[in-house]
Enzyme design. Structure first.
Site, PDB file in Angstrom:
ATOM      1  N   LYS A 118      13.683  77.924  20.391  1.00 17.14           N
ATOM      2  CA  LYS A 118      13.915  79.367  20.540  1.00 17.14           C
ATOM      3  C   LYS A 118      14.162  80.003  19.180  1.00 17.14           C
ATOM      4  O   LYS A 118      14.879  79.449  18.358  1.00 17.14           O
ATOM      5  CB  LYS A 118      15.137  79.582  21.431  1.00 17.14           C
ATOM      6  CG  LYS A 118      15.570  81.027  21.589  1.00 17.14           C
ATOM      7  CD  LYS A 118      16.752  81.169  22.530  1.00 17.14           C
ATOM      8  CE  LYS A 118      18.030  81.445  21.785  1.00 17.14           C
ATOM      9  NZ  LYS A 118      19.169  81.695  22.683  1.00 17.14           N
ATOM     10  N   ARG A 144      30.050  83.739  20.054  1.00 19.40           N
ATOM     11  CA  ARG A 144      28.703  83.602  19.481  1.00 19.40           C
ATOM     12  C   ARG A 144      28.617  84.182  18.074  1.00 19.40           C
ATOM     13  O   ARG A 144      27.698  83.865  17.335  1.00 19.40           O
ATOM     14  CB  ARG A 144      27.669  84.289  20.404  1.00 19.40           C
ATOM     15  CG  ARG A 144      27.393  83.491  21.664  1.00 19.40           C
ATOM     16  CD  ARG A 144      26.546  84.263  22.648  1.00 19.40           C
ATOM     17  NE  ARG A 144      27.264  85.396  23.181  1.00 19.40           N
ATOM     18  CZ  ARG A 144      26.743  86.297  24.015  1.00 19.40           C
ATOM     19  NH1 ARG A 144      25.488  86.189  24.392  1.00 19.40           N
ATOM     20  NH2 ARG A 144      27.475  87.285  24.475  1.00 19.40           N
ATOM     21  N   ARG A 163      15.420  83.787  17.548  1.00 20.23           N
ATOM     22  CA  ARG A 163      15.904  85.143  17.866  1.00 20.23           C
ATOM     23  C   ARG A 163      15.831  86.003  16.615  1.00 20.23           C
ATOM     24  O   ARG A 163      16.286  85.585  15.552  1.00 20.23           O
ATOM     25  CB  ARG A 163      17.338  85.088  18.391  1.00 20.23           C
ATOM     26  CG  ARG A 163      17.838  86.448  18.908  1.00 20.23           C
ATOM     27  CD  ARG A 163      19.290  86.401  19.328  1.00 20.23           C
ATOM     28  NE  ARG A 163      19.549  85.713  20.573  1.00 20.23           N
ATOM     29  CZ  ARG A 163      19.483  86.255  21.784  1.00 20.23           C
ATOM     30  NH1 ARG A 163      19.111  87.514  21.908  1.00 20.23           N
ATOM     31  NH2 ARG A 163      19.770  85.551  22.866  1.00 20.23           N
ATOM     32  N   ASP A 216      22.538  76.266  29.925  1.00 11.96           N
ATOM     33  CA  ASP A 216      22.949  77.048  28.748  1.00 11.96           C
ATOM     34  C   ASP A 216      24.408  77.452  28.916  1.00 11.96           C
ATOM     35  O   ASP A 216      24.960  77.351  30.014  1.00 11.96           O
ATOM     36  CB  ASP A 216      22.050  78.287  28.595  1.00 11.96           C
ATOM     37  CG  ASP A 216      21.943  78.755  27.144  1.00 11.96           C
ATOM     38  OD1 ASP A 216      22.579  78.143  26.267  1.00 11.96           O
ATOM     39  OD2 ASP A 216      21.227  79.736  26.890  1.00 11.96           O
ATOM     40  N   ASP A 265      45.665 109.462  26.186  1.00 17.29           N
ATOM     41  CA  ASP A 265      44.810 109.472  24.992  1.00 17.29           C
ATOM     42  C   ASP A 265      43.895 108.250  24.901  1.00 17.29           C
ATOM     43  O   ASP A 265      43.183 108.070  23.923  1.00 17.29           O
ATOM     44  CB  ASP A 265      45.669 109.576  23.723  1.00 17.29           C
ATOM     45  CG  ASP A 265      46.652 108.413  23.592  1.00 17.29           C
ATOM     46  OD1 ASP A 265      46.565 107.465  24.402  1.00 17.29           O
ATOM     47  OD2 ASP A 265      47.503 108.451  22.682  1.00 17.29           O
ATOM     48  N   HIS A 315      30.790  78.749  22.930  1.00 11.47           N
ATOM     49  CA  HIS A 315      29.410  78.636  22.441  1.00 11.47           C
ATOM     50  C   HIS A 315      29.223  77.441  21.500  1.00 11.47           C
ATOM     51  O   HIS A 315      28.326  76.624  21.691  1.00 11.47           O
ATOM     52  CB  HIS A 315      29.016  79.942  21.768  1.00 11.47           C
ATOM     53  CG  HIS A 315      27.634  79.952  21.228  1.00 11.47           C
ATOM     54  ND1 HIS A 315      26.532  79.744  22.025  1.00 11.47           N
ATOM     55  CD2 HIS A 315      27.172  80.104  19.959  1.00 11.47           C
ATOM     56  CE1 HIS A 315      25.445  79.782  21.268  1.00 11.47           C
ATOM     57  NE2 HIS A 315      25.811  79.997  20.022  1.00 11.47           N
ATOM     58  N   ASP A 343      17.370  75.801  23.551  1.00 11.42           N
ATOM     59  CA  ASP A 343      17.207  75.647  22.100  1.00 11.42           C
ATOM     60  C   ASP A 343      17.888  74.359  21.661  1.00 11.42           C
ATOM     61  O   ASP A 343      18.633  73.736  22.436  1.00 11.42           O
ATOM     62  CB  ASP A 343      17.732  76.865  21.318  1.00 11.42           C
ATOM     63  CG  ASP A 343      19.191  77.181  21.621  1.00 11.42           C
ATOM     64  OD1 ASP A 343      19.944  76.250  21.983  1.00 11.42           O
ATOM     65  OD2 ASP A 343      19.580  78.351  21.517  1.00 11.42           O
ATOM     66  N   GLY A 372      19.743  87.649  30.138  1.00 12.88           N
ATOM     67  CA  GLY A 372      18.758  86.796  30.818  1.00 12.88           C
ATOM     68  C   GLY A 372      17.475  86.629  30.022  1.00 12.88           C
ATOM     69  O   GLY A 372      16.567  85.910  30.445  1.00 12.88           O
ATOM     70  N   GLY A 373      17.399  87.265  28.837  1.00 16.06           N
ATOM     71  CA  GLY A 373      16.167  87.195  28.037  1.00 16.06           C
ATOM     72  C   GLY A 373      15.784  85.765  27.685  1.00 16.06           C
ATOM     73  O   GLY A 373      14.619  85.368  27.837  1.00 16.06           O
TER      74      GLY A 373
END
Ligand code: R5P
Length: 300
Positions: free
Chosen positions: A192, A97, A194, A219, A37, A131, A169, A225-226
């Site tokens: 940066k 994040r 977002r 980072d 299941d 992060h 950033d 990868g943006g």
């Protein structure tokens, strides 16, 4: 007396084996069962090998929610087998994040994730480059955030000279400072933004003297990868000689290597914290198990 219990993924086993070897601990394995299941069950395979402190190595690869639950299952299973103390090693701690309510109606999933580990019996938590380090404060026991950049720079042979280290950033500026100070290079950050609804990233123009520089963008994570692609394109547009990337976690979302290559990135140095993914010949993995073993030793 202590045991390293490897999670079910190959990368868990590779990291666990090396930690066990470095610390002289016994190694035990686990496996995953899937019911018709769809329910799953992570179990300890070598029950008789568990003794004293149990160090569980479980990265939170995709699907992350399942990985988190598997980590909790293994902690509960180890406790059931009489583990005296449980240290969870999460090379990649998923959901970090989501550390605040960005929009009304959203949960603080990072807090839920670490509290889930605590409530499953984990006494101490070792994670690679969370992060934001503050996320670990939701965990009530001992905790270490392993920051890998200096070690990775040494392995990758990065040294000052014409290098300019850049954070994509302001939030990542401390990473850039740490790496740049270690290798004797200059550092700066980009601006940066977002869009919280679409996820679209915009790198705002900021004057940085990147002309003729070998730029290393640092980072915590490359997901699609943006972010890095936008930053690389902006830096090459400002006259940078080349753009390399150093990142703790390479998620390996399909299409990422192509996106980075198209933006002019020539090299990615990534921590081996997740299952090796499609790299398009761009990514050099750095084994972080020696750093993890050191942190476990410090916690003991
Ligand atoms: C965000 O603040 C993180 O530090 C990374 O920059 C981000 O998660 C990377 O995601 P992507 O590769 O999808 O742009």
């Amino acid at each position: 007396m202590a045991t390293v219990l490897a999670g079910p993924l190959l990368v868990d086993r590779v990291v666990a084996r090396e930690i066990a070897y470095k610390l002289g601990y016994t190694l035990a394995g686990s496996s995953l069962r899937r019911f018709p299941d769809g329910e799953m069950l992570a179990r300890v395979d070598d029950a008789e090998r568990l003794e004293g402190t149990v160090v569980i190595v479980k990265t939170m690869a995709r699907p992350m929610a399942e990985s988190l639950l598997q980590a909790a299952m293994l902690a509960d299973a180890a406790r059931g087998l009489g583990a005296e103390r449980i240290v969870m090693v999460s090379p990649y701690l998923a959901f970090a994040r989501q550390d605040r309510r960005f929009l009304p109606g959203e949960p603080v999933t990072a807090a839920l994730a670490v509290k889930t580990l605590a409530s499953s019996g984990v006494d101490a938590l070792v994670a690679v480059e969370v992060h934001k380090e503050a996320v670990l404060e939701w965990f009530p026991g001992g905790r270490v955030n392993v920051r890998p950049y200096r070690y990775m720079a040494d392995i990758a042979g990065l040294k000052g000279g014409d290098i300019l280290v850049l954070a994509p950033d302001l939030g990542a500026l401390e990473r850039a400072r740490m790496l740049a100070t270690h290798i004797g290079a200059g550092y700066d950050y980009l601006v940066k933004k977002r869009d919280r609804i679409t996820g679209e990233v915009v790198i705002e123009p900021k004057s940085i003297d990147a002309r003729g520089k070998r730029v290393v963008i640092v980072d915590d994570i490359v997901s699609t990868g943006g972010t890095v692609a936008k930053a690389a394109a902006s830096l090459l547009g400002q006259g940078a000689k080349s753009v390399e990337v150093m990142v703790a976690h390479w998620m390996g979302v399909p299409g990422t290597p192509e996106r980075l290559r198209a933006a002019g990135v020539s090299r990615v140095i990534a921590g081996l914290t997740l299952p090796p993914a499609e790299t398009g010949g761009l990514v050099e993995y750095v084994d972080l198990a020696p750093l993890l073993a050191e942190s476990i030793r410090e916690l003991a």
